[in-house]
Write an enzyme that holds these catalytic residues in place. Structure first.
Site, short mmCIF file in Angstrom:
data_model
loop_
_atom_site.label_atom_id
_atom_site.label_comp_id
_atom_site.label_asym_id
_atom_site.label_seq_id
_atom_site.Cartn_x
_atom_site.Cartn_y
_atom_site.Cartn_z
N LYS A 11 0.68 -1.10 -0.23
CA LYS A 11 0.09 -0.41 0.07
C LYS A 11 0.73 1.79 0.26
CE LYS A 11 -4.19 -2.24 2.33
NZ LYS A 11 -4.92 -2.12 3.44
N TYR A 51 -12.48 -2.02 -3.65
CA TYR A 51 -12.99 -2.25 -2.23
C TYR A 51 -14.34 -1.66 -2.22
CZ TYR A 51 -8.36 -2.51 0.29
OH TYR A 51 -7.04 -2.91 0.78
N PHE A 59 -14.97 3.63 7.17
CA PHE A 59 -14.45 3.98 7.03
C PHE A 59 -13.59 3.70 5.93
CE2 PHE A 59 -14.10 -0.56 7.99
CZ PHE A 59 -13.57 -1.01 6.78
N ARG A 87 -1.92 -14.79 4.86
CA ARG A 87 -3.40 -13.93 5.68
C ARG A 87 -1.53 -13.89 6.79
NH1 ARG A 87 -6.58 -10.12 3.97
NH2 ARG A 87 -6.93 -10.23 6.31
N THR A 93 -5.25 -7.27 10.90
CA THR A 93 -5.68 -5.80 9.93
C THR A 93 -5.44 -4.75 10.93
OG1 THR A 93 -8.08 -7.02 9.21
CG2 THR A 93 -7.66 -4.69 9.16
N ARG A 104 2.24 -6.68 9.26
CA ARG A 104 1.91 -5.81 9.75
C ARG A 104 2.51 -4.93 11.05
NH1 ARG A 104 -3.45 -7.27 7.69
NH2 ARG A 104 -4.30 -5.01 5.92
N ASN A 114 -2.58 -0.08 6.92
CA ASN A 114 -1.28 -1.06 7.37
C ASN A 114 -1.48 -2.09 6.28
OD1 ASN A 114 -3.64 -1.55 5.94
ND2 ASN A 114 -4.73 -3.06 7.43
N GLU A 128 -9.91 -11.10 -7.11
CA GLU A 128 -8.02 -9.75 -7.63
C GLU A 128 -7.51 -9.85 -8.05
OE1 GLU A 128 -9.52 -8.79 -2.85
OE2 GLU A 128 -7.54 -9.74 -3.39
P1 DAT Z 1 -8.10 -6.75 5.91
O1 DAT Z 1 -7.22 -5.96 4.63
O2 DAT Z 1 -6.87 -7.39 6.91
O3 DAT Z 1 -8.46 -7.68 4.60
P2 DAT Z 1 -10.28 -5.25 5.91
O4 DAT Z 1 -10.97 -5.96 4.59
O5 DAT Z 1 -11.70 -5.68 6.63
O6 DAT Z 1 -8.70 -6.02 6.10
O7 DAT Z 1 -10.59 -3.97 5.68
C1 DAT Z 1 -9.95 -3.72 4.79
C2 DAT Z 1 -8.91 -1.98 4.91
O8 DAT Z 1 -9.66 -1.39 5.15
C3 DAT Z 1 -8.11 -2.48 5.49
O9 DAT Z 1 -7.33 -3.17 5.24
C4 DAT Z 1 -7.58 -0.94 6.28
C5 DAT Z 1 -8.89 -0.59 5.80
N1 DAT Z 1 -10.05 -0.66 7.62
C6 DAT Z 1 -10.85 -1.63 8.26
N2 DAT Z 1 -11.03 -1.72 9.31
C7 DAT Z 1 -11.01 -0.09 9.48
C8 DAT Z 1 -11.45 0.39 10.47
N3 DAT Z 1 -12.12 0.09 11.68
N4 DAT Z 1 -11.19 1.84 10.88
C9 DAT Z 1 -10.41 2.22 9.69
N5 DAT Z 1 -10.28 1.55 8.70
C10 DAT Z 1 -10.18 0.45 8.56
MG MG Z 2 -10.18 -7.79 3.47
#
Ligand code: DAT
Ligand code: MG
Length: 140
Positions: A11, A51, A59, A87, A93, A104, A114, A128
């Site tokens: 990222k 996304y 968020f 993972r 996350t 991370r 992250n 993806e």
């Molecule tokens: P991951 O990237 O571990 O698969 P995710 O799919 O739940 O996590 O969320 C996608 C992204 O969105 C994550 O990498 C960062 C952001 N994100 C997730 N939860 C968040 C939160 N509570 N506040 C801010 N950003 C968040």
């Molecule tokens: Mg995810």
């Protein structure tokens, strides 16, 4: 365990801090081989489409802004059990919950910034990969 392919993004927060090499080293050490790799600057439409599953989350706006702020590195990683392995190497996350030695834990700035994205299941990995790569860009 089967040979799998998964999709990864280094990222903007990590690319800006010159962490591409250190992050790819973590993947390679874990047996995840980059078989396709490019640096791109995502458009807003790409980030919103990629996304889309999160579009109702509070968020979402912040997530899209962070993903388009500066370039990223997109990759296809191949290895035994690559989806789960990736993972594991990424860590949780929220970096506060990530295990020692994970990407991370070592590099993430916050739950939003992250450092890496990784597919969470075989179906999302296939979708993806197709979202960012043509078949002729993948060299196994
Ligand atoms: P991951 O990237 O571990 O698969 P995710 O799919 O739940 O996590 O969320 C996608 C992204 O969105 C994550 O990498 C960062 C952001 N994100 C997730 N939860 C968040 C939160 N509570 N506040 C801010 N950003 C968040
Ligand atoms: Mg995810």
């Amino acid at each position: 365990m089967a040979l799998e392919r998964t999709f990864s993004i280094i990222k903007p927060d990590a690319v800006r801090r010159n962490l591409i090499g250190k992050i790819i080293a973590k993947f390679e050490e874990a047996g995840l081989r980059p078989i396709a790799l490019k640096k791109i600057h995502m458009t807003r439409a790409q980030a919103e489409g990629f996304y889309a599953v999160h579009k109702e989350r509070p968020f979402f706006g912040e997530l899209v802004e962070q993903m388009i702020a500066s370039p990223v590195v997109v990759q296809v990683l191949e290895g035994e059990g690559a989806i789960l392995k990736n993972r594991e190497v990424m860590g949780a996350t929220n970096p506060e919950n990530a295990a020692a030695g994970t990407i991370r834990k070592e590099f993430a700035l916050s739950i939003g910034e992250n450092s890496v994205h990784g597919s969470d299941a075989p179906e999302t990995a296939a979708e993806e990969i197709k979202f960012f790569f043509n078949e002729d860009e993948i060299v196994g």
